[in-house]
Design an enzyme around this catalytic site. Structure first.
Site, PDB file in Angstrom:
ATOM      1  N   HIS A 177      33.340  31.021  53.374  1.00 36.05           N
ATOM      2  CA  HIS A 177      34.305  31.340  53.752  1.00 36.05           C
ATOM      3  C   HIS A 177      34.813  32.249  55.041  1.00 36.05           C
ATOM      4  O   HIS A 177      35.219  33.011  55.957  1.00 36.05           O
ATOM      5  CB  HIS A 177      34.889  32.151  52.446  1.00 36.05           C
ATOM      6  CG  HIS A 177      34.904  31.061  51.526  1.00 36.05           C
ATOM      7  ND1 HIS A 177      35.752  29.919  51.683  1.00 36.05           N
ATOM      8  CD2 HIS A 177      34.146  30.986  50.744  1.00 36.05           C
ATOM      9  CE1 HIS A 177      35.940  29.594  50.090  1.00 36.05           C
ATOM     10  NE2 HIS A 177      34.388  30.019  49.867  1.00 36.05           N
TER      11      HIS A 177
HETATM   12  O1  RIB Z   1      37.356  32.780  48.366  1.00 31.97           O
HETATM   13  C1  RIB Z   1      36.441  33.133  49.050  1.00 31.97           C
HETATM   14  C2  RIB Z   1      36.768  34.575  49.246  1.00 31.97           C
HETATM   15  O2  RIB Z   1      36.790  35.922  47.875  1.00 31.97           O
HETATM   16  C3  RIB Z   1      35.758  35.602  49.767  1.00 31.97           C
HETATM   17  O3  RIB Z   1      36.112  35.818  50.804  1.00 31.97           O
HETATM   18  C4  RIB Z   1      34.839  35.687  48.925  1.00 31.97           C
HETATM   19  O4  RIB Z   1      33.947  36.783  49.570  1.00 31.97           O
HETATM   20  C5  RIB Z   1      35.502  36.129  47.654  1.00 31.97           C
HETATM   21  O5  RIB Z   1      36.536  37.562  48.307  1.00 31.97           O
END
Ligand code: RIB
Ligand code: CA
Length: 311
Positions: free
Chosen positions: A238
């Site tokens: 992500h």
């Molecule tokens: O949903 C994914 C996010 O939540 C990413 O930033 C992961 O590191 C958590 O923080």
């Protein structure tokens, strides 16, 4: 080339750490500060991880410890999704960095006050620090060029059917950020669930054969095990999307939108609504698609950038 001044705010977390590696390897970013926020793990764990990651990638910027929880509600964490430490998979060399005397928001204020030009804030965790900064120093808004964030999702969530984790941890904070009048470039699940890393990609990173290749591939092995156990074939990385949408926007499909955060609702709290028609209210952009192969090449280039460094 004139470099872009940025503040990195996050909750490492494997994908935050890899996002910060990409930022540190970039020739166009000037990292002015790194700040921590509880999310993947409690504030102590994510802050310790931040010290280790900044030391590993030689991010020579002050590090400010931030919010231990959301503005209003009880905090949630991602449990052991990122392992016991929040960054399981490999032991890192001890950090040679220490925390700033300033807290996260104090450090953000200092960077904005000292900067001769507006600063980009790249948020890859809950937006508590970002909102607190806006509440505490409205006068500094014109020193924030934009918020590039990983968070949200207009098609679906990942912590509830409606809400992505970073937004759900602190929806009130996200609403303050999205309604601030400062452009929000949102790398939500719409794009990050296409930023998939497969075992063959991890093997390419491992085969770089350097200490950094070992560390990053070990992180991805761990991150992959967690996702494979949930039935994923490739695992969504992500947070690097938030960094790359700033430094390599051509890798993405990005559309202007009016973005709203749902803070009420029994079932939809933390959801993001995107209106692509209401041009008068456009307050940001949604990142919708990615060139996955180019994404993997950027990760590999970033690992190779640190070749020769004794990790
Ligand atoms: O949903 C994914 C996010 O939540 C990413 O930033 C992961 O590191 C958590 O923080
Ligand atoms: Ca994160």
């Amino acid at each position: 080339m004139k470099r872009i001044p940025v503040i990195l705010d996050g909750d490492p977390g494997h994908d935050d750490a890899i996002a910060w590696m990409v930022a540190a390897a970039s020739h166009i970013l000037d990292i002015k500060a790194v700040t921590t926020v509880a999310g993947n793990k409690d504030i102590e764990n994510v802050t310790r991880n931040t010290l280790n990651v900044c030391s590993l990638f030689n991010i020579e910027a002050p590090i400010g410890k931030g919010a231990h929880g959301p503005l209003v509600v009880e905090g949630i964490t991602a449990g052991d999704f990122h392992g016991e430490t929040g960054l399981d998979g490999v032991d890192l060399p001890p950090s040679d960095m220490t925390l700033s005397e300033y807290s996260a928001v104090e450090l953000m204020v200092k960077v904005l006050e000292d900067s001769h030009e507006p600063v980009v804030i790249i948020g890859t965790g809950a937006q508590t620090n970002l909102a607190t900064l806006l509440l505490y120093r409205q006068d500094l808004k014109d020193k924030i060029r934009a918020f590039y964030i990983m968070g949200g999702g207009i098609e679906n969530g990942n912590w509830t059917p409606a809400a992505e984790f970073n937004i759900l941890v602190d929806p009130e904070a996200a609403r303050i950020v999205f309604e601030s009048g400062i452009p929000v470039i949102m790398s939500g699940l719409d794009v990050t669930e296409k930023a998939l890393v497969y075992p063959e990609d991890v093997n390419r990173i491992r085969e770089i054969g350097t200490p950094m290749g070992h560390i990053v591939s070990s992180w991805l092995d761990f991150f992959g095990e967690t996702h494979a156990a949930m039935g994923y074939k490739g695992w969504p990385l992500h947070d690097p999307c938030a960094v790359l949408s700033l430094i390599k926007p051509d890798m993405f499909e990005i559309r202007e939108a009016y973005l709203q955060v749902e803070t009420k609702g029994l079932h939809a709290r933390g959801g993001i609504l995107a209106d692509f028609e209401d041009k008068e209210n456009f307050n940001g952009k949604v990142v919708l698609n990615i060139d996955r192969e180019a994404f993997i090449e950027e990760l590999i280039k970033a690992v190779e950038h640190f070749t020769g460094r004794e990790a």
